[in-house]
Scaffold this active site. Structure first.
Site, mmCIF file in Angstrom:
data_model
loop_
_atom_site.group_PDB
_atom_site.id
_atom_site.type_symbol
_atom_site.label_atom_id
_atom_site.label_comp_id
_atom_site.label_asym_id
_atom_site.label_seq_id
_atom_site.Cartn_x
_atom_site.Cartn_y
_atom_site.Cartn_z
ATOM 1 N N SER A 12 -27.449 -35.835 -19.668
ATOM 2 C CA SER A 12 -26.514 -35.411 -18.629
ATOM 3 C C SER A 12 -26.170 -33.923 -18.716
ATOM 4 O O SER A 12 -27.067 -33.101 -18.648
ATOM 5 C CB SER A 12 -25.276 -36.291 -18.710
ATOM 6 N N TRP B 124 -25.869 -40.230 -8.541
ATOM 7 C CA TRP B 124 -25.145 -38.950 -8.640
ATOM 8 C C TRP B 124 -26.069 -37.849 -9.180
ATOM 9 O O TRP B 124 -25.976 -36.693 -8.802
ATOM 10 C CB TRP B 124 -23.949 -39.166 -9.568
ATOM 11 N N HIS C 27 -25.885 -44.733 -15.829
ATOM 12 C CA HIS C 27 -25.856 -43.434 -16.498
ATOM 13 C C HIS C 27 -25.503 -43.642 -17.972
ATOM 14 O O HIS C 27 -24.347 -43.884 -18.312
ATOM 15 C CB HIS C 27 -24.784 -42.593 -15.792
HETATM 16 C C1 GCU Z 1 -20.329 -35.577 -14.467
HETATM 17 C C2 GCU Z 1 -20.978 -34.389 -13.790
HETATM 18 C C3 GCU Z 1 -22.488 -34.362 -14.023
HETATM 19 C C4 GCU Z 1 -22.795 -34.498 -15.490
HETATM 20 C C5 GCU Z 1 -22.105 -35.716 -16.047
HETATM 21 C C6 GCU Z 1 -22.255 -35.874 -17.558
HETATM 22 O O1 GCU Z 1 -20.712 -36.753 -13.823
HETATM 23 O O2 GCU Z 1 -20.664 -34.447 -12.421
HETATM 24 O O3 GCU Z 1 -23.034 -33.169 -13.530
HETATM 25 O O4 GCU Z 1 -24.181 -34.552 -15.687
HETATM 26 O O5 GCU Z 1 -20.709 -35.621 -15.805
HETATM 27 O O6 GCU Z 1 -22.439 -34.895 -18.254
HETATM 28 O O7 GCU Z 1 -22.112 -37.009 -18.012
#
Ligand code: GCU
Length: 429
Positions: free
Chosen positions: A266, A361, A411
């Protein structure tokens, strides 16, 4: 700012005339609107690049500068001096004697730099020579990766959501709480090592830079970052490079310096890709579910609610990208690049984009398009690129140099993901 100036000088010295000097990159207002993806093989001045030699000598340096100038901020330079200040512990009996775990505290020094980074290193004991290693930034501290009493507990800020976090500080209760994300047993069983570190050691993930390394690189009298000074993701990418220094310079006997991979989930995945784009010593990169600001396109309609947009990310996480990047919130199509150019900077090294179906997302379809658009750069090297034209079915690994995988689910970074990371790494290592 001093940092940017230093880079500009280096840029001119290294690449001579023929390239646009970073200081001459157009102001936001002068940038043309380009709704289509910019061609990675066309220089800012319109010159076409047709050979790997010109890519390496001209376009790649230009793109590195462009990404730093308009998006991430300039990565700080390598510290003037660094050392392993202390090996906190080393235990060869880890995992019933199958691995050795150790933690080292690195110290960095420069004119104004005095900072520390803890690196947790796990290497299999059964090895016939130096092993391939994953470098990886973690969310909650090294102590969360494995339940080992020797691992130090971070003193500074940690996310509220981390196991054992109390008042945004780590506690003993956090030990091993992220073991399920890391699957050390699998990594070791497959013959790999891992060098893990906590992002907060370099810059805690808060909008405040005062607790990170960034101010160490300010010019005299400077109190806040200039528009193209390093923001948090650039500072984190710098720390991947410092871990590579550590492995290459201090662990040659156990770690194969030609087989260092980088992985991150992420926001840490966005960092992984930037780190790999900027440093060829990273031989393979796996930005896992990285999404906006990393693997996913910048050019998405600003009104979309189903995927993250630049405006959303810059609003929710104002410290991740440099000041200049905010100028593009309403007009991402003015960017002189898109994220296909970032992965192209890794050519011809293997890069794998891993995703999850419920994680829209992070824009898994858009990520696939970025790989497609980077493919022509990989083809310059005659070593393969993205070997398919359609996004693969669930659980079908595309393992060309530009790899892709999507699984059902959410995620997260889990055991299935690690199985795929290892399969991909096995193919190239
Ligand atoms: C949020 C953010 C993302 C990121 C994520 C993470 O959802 O919007 O851009 O990748 O956090 O780091 O878990």
């Amino acid at each position: 700012m001093v940092n940017s100036v230093r880079w500009c000088v280096l840029f001119v010295v290294l690449f001579g005339i023929g390239l646009t000097n970073a200081a001459e990159f157009p102001e936001f207002a002068a940038l043309p609107v380009r709704p289509e993806l910019p061609d990675p093989l066309v220089m800012l001045d319109g010159t076409e690049v047709t050979t790997a030699k010109d890519w390496n000598a001209k376009r790649r340096p230009e793109l590195k500068q462009l990404f730093q100038h308009y998006m991430y901020g300039y990565l700080p330079p390598k510290p003037q001096r660094w050392s392993v200040e202390k090996v906190l512990f080393s235990d060869p009996t880890f995992m019933d004697g199958r691995a050795t775990i150790s933690e080292s505290r690195l110290a960095f020094f420069g004119p104004d730099l005095k900072h520390r980074l803890h690196v947790l290193l796990v290497v299999p004991n059964k090895r016939s020579g130096p092993v391939p290693v994953f470098t990886a930034m973690n969310f909650c501290g090294n102590h969360a990766i494995a339940n080992h009493p020797g691992i130090h507990i971070p003193e500074g800020w940690v996310y509220k959501s981390c196991g054992g976090s109390e008042n945004e500080r780590a506690t003993e209760r956090g030990r091993g709480t992220q073991a399920g994300d890391w699957n050390l047993d699998l990594i070791v069983e497959r013959g790999y090592g891992i060098a893990c570190f906590y992002s907060g050691d370099i810059d805690p993930d808060t909008p405040d830079f005062s607790d990170g390394i960034e101010p160490s690189f300010y010019a005299p009298g400077q109190t806040s970052p200039g528009p193209s000074d390093a923001a948090t993701i650039a500072a984190w990418a710098w720390s991947y490079h410092r871990v590579v220094d550590f492995l290459v310079e201090k662990h040659r006997a156990t770690v194969d310096s030609g087989r260092i991979a980088a992985v991150g989930h992420s926001r840490n995945g966005k960092t992984t890709l930037l780190a790999a784009a900027m440093d060829d010593r990273i031989a393979l990169a796996i930005p896992h579910q990285a999404g906006c600001g990393g693997t996913a396109p910048d050019r998405v309609s600003i009104d979309r609610k189903d995927v993250e947009t630049i405006r959303r990310i810059n609003t929710a996480f104002p410290h991740w990208f440099c000041g200049n990047f905010k100028l593009f919130n309403e007009q991402p199509e003015k960017l002189p690049f898109d994220q296909h150019c970032l992965v192209a900077l890794c050519a011809p090294r293997p890069v794998l984009y891993t995703n999850a179906l419920d994680d829209q997302w992070a824009n898994p379809d858009g990520q696939f398009e970025m790989l497609k658009a980077a493919d022509p750069v990989y083809r310059l090297f005659d070593s393969g690129g993205l070997d398919v034209s359609e996004r693969p079915d669930l659980r079908k690994l595309v393992d060309g140099k530009l790899g892709y995988y999507i699984r059902p689910g959410k995620h997260a970074m889990d055991r299935e993901d690690w199985g795929v990371f290892l399969d991909f790494a096995d193919k190239y290592f």
